[in-house]
Design a protein around this motif. Structure first.
Motif, PDB file in Angstrom:
ATOM      1  N   TYR A  28       0.833  -1.201   0.000  1.00  0.00           N
ATOM      2  CA  TYR A  28       0.000   0.000   0.000  1.00  0.00           C
ATOM      3  C   TYR A  28       0.876   1.263   0.000  1.00  0.00           C
ATOM      4  N   GLU A  29       1.911   1.270   0.825  1.00  0.00           N
ATOM      5  CA  GLU A  29       2.816   2.419   0.903  1.00  0.00           C
ATOM      6  C   GLU A  29       3.576   2.606  -0.415  1.00  0.00           C
ATOM      7  N   LYS A  32       1.289   4.140  -2.985  1.00  0.00           N
ATOM      8  CA  LYS A  32       1.183   5.585  -2.750  1.00  0.00           C
ATOM      9  C   LYS A  32       2.446   6.298  -3.245  1.00  0.00           C
ATOM     10  N   THR A  33       3.600   5.667  -3.055  1.00  0.00           N
ATOM     11  CA  THR A  33       4.860   6.253  -3.512  1.00  0.00           C
ATOM     12  C   THR A  33       4.844   6.432  -5.027  1.00  0.00           C
ATOM     13  N   CYS A  35       2.289   6.579  -7.075  1.00  0.00           N
ATOM     14  CA  CYS A  35       1.297   7.594  -7.455  1.00  0.00           C
ATOM     15  C   CYS A  35       1.844   9.005  -7.236  1.00  0.00           C
ATOM     16  N   LEU A  36       2.517   9.217  -6.115  1.00  0.00           N
ATOM     17  CA  LEU A  36       3.060  10.542  -5.831  1.00  0.00           C
ATOM     18  C   LEU A  36       4.218  10.901  -6.754  1.00  0.00           C
ATOM     19  N   TYR A  96       6.585  13.533   0.197  1.00  0.00           N
ATOM     20  CA  TYR A  96       5.711  12.465   0.684  1.00  0.00           C
ATOM     21  C   TYR A  96       6.058  11.126   0.048  1.00  0.00           C
ATOM     22  N   PHE A 100       6.781   7.774   2.178  1.00  0.00           N
ATOM     23  CA  PHE A 100       6.052   6.521   1.960  1.00  0.00           C
ATOM     24  C   PHE A 100       6.982   5.406   1.500  1.00  0.00           C
ATOM     25  N   THR A 122       1.963   8.286   9.899  1.00  0.00           N
ATOM     26  CA  THR A 122       0.548   8.186   9.552  1.00  0.00           C
ATOM     27  C   THR A 122      -0.315   8.879  10.604  1.00  0.00           C
ATOM     28  N   THR A 144     -10.079   6.696   3.518  1.00  0.00           N
ATOM     29  CA  THR A 144      -8.662   6.921   3.825  1.00  0.00           C
ATOM     30  C   THR A 144      -8.453   7.079   5.324  1.00  0.00           C
ATOM     31  N   ASN A 148      -6.336   4.441   7.530  1.00  0.00           N
ATOM     32  CA  ASN A 148      -5.128   4.859   8.247  1.00  0.00           C
ATOM     33  C   ASN A 148      -5.236   4.613   9.745  1.00  0.00           C
TER      34      ASN A 148
END
Length: 164
Positions: A28-29, A32-33, A35-36, A96, A100, A122, A144, A148
């Motif tokens: 999951y992290e 997110k990495t 995507c960012l 971010y 992540f 988090t 979200t 979290n």
């Protein structure tokens, strides 16, 4: 008197379950990495005036039958935002993404410090997520927030367990 073999087997089974849970959070992290990083790349791309102008031009000429009002609101918002602010968006996205990535790699490797690092990082965002959910409600924001909080509770339980 407890059987030492069954106790060791129980501990090993619980450790495997926790290891799987940590891997899921790590994935999951990492998602997110990624995507960012994509957001940062787009932001740095649109920082250049010509790329920004092309985006606005493309949006102005995009034919969306049912969404004309939304399209013009987006064009107006982008023009107010301007290309110069995309650098700040890109820098925040990169920061971010690094955070992540550290969490994800540490959890994937099963590092004890990563459990607490993820709890702190988090948890520090929970007040902002709570505010956003309460004052600008959206189902994704609520999901979200709940996700979290669940991650924090799970990681605190894991991190507090004695280590072998």
């Amino acid at each position: 008197m407890p059987n030492p073999k069954s106790t060791a087997a129980s501990v090993a089974q619980a450790s495997q379950q926790h290891h799987a849970g940590l891997r899921i959070i790590a994935v999951y992290e990492i998602i997110k990495t990624v995507c960012l990083v994509l957001v940062a790349a787009a932001a740095f791309h649109f920082y250049h005036e010509q790329n920004f102008d092309q985006l606005v031009h493309w949006l102005e000429h995009l034919s969306l039958a049912d969404s004309d009002g939304l399209r013009w609101k987006l064009v107006e918002m982008l023009q107010e935002f301007g290309p110069s602010k995309f650098v700040a968006v890109g820098a925040v996205a990169v920061a971010y993404a690094v955070l992540f990535a550290i969490e994800g790699v540490g959890l994937w490797l099963g590092k004890h410090w990563a459990e607490w690092f993820t709890v702190i990082a988090t948890g520090s965002l929970i007040p902002l997520e709570l505010y956003e959910t309460l004052y600008h409600f959206g189902w994704l924001k609520l999901a979200t927030l709940v996700g979290n909080v669940a991650i924090i509770i799970y990681l605190v339980r894991i991190a507090r367990q004695p280590r072998q």
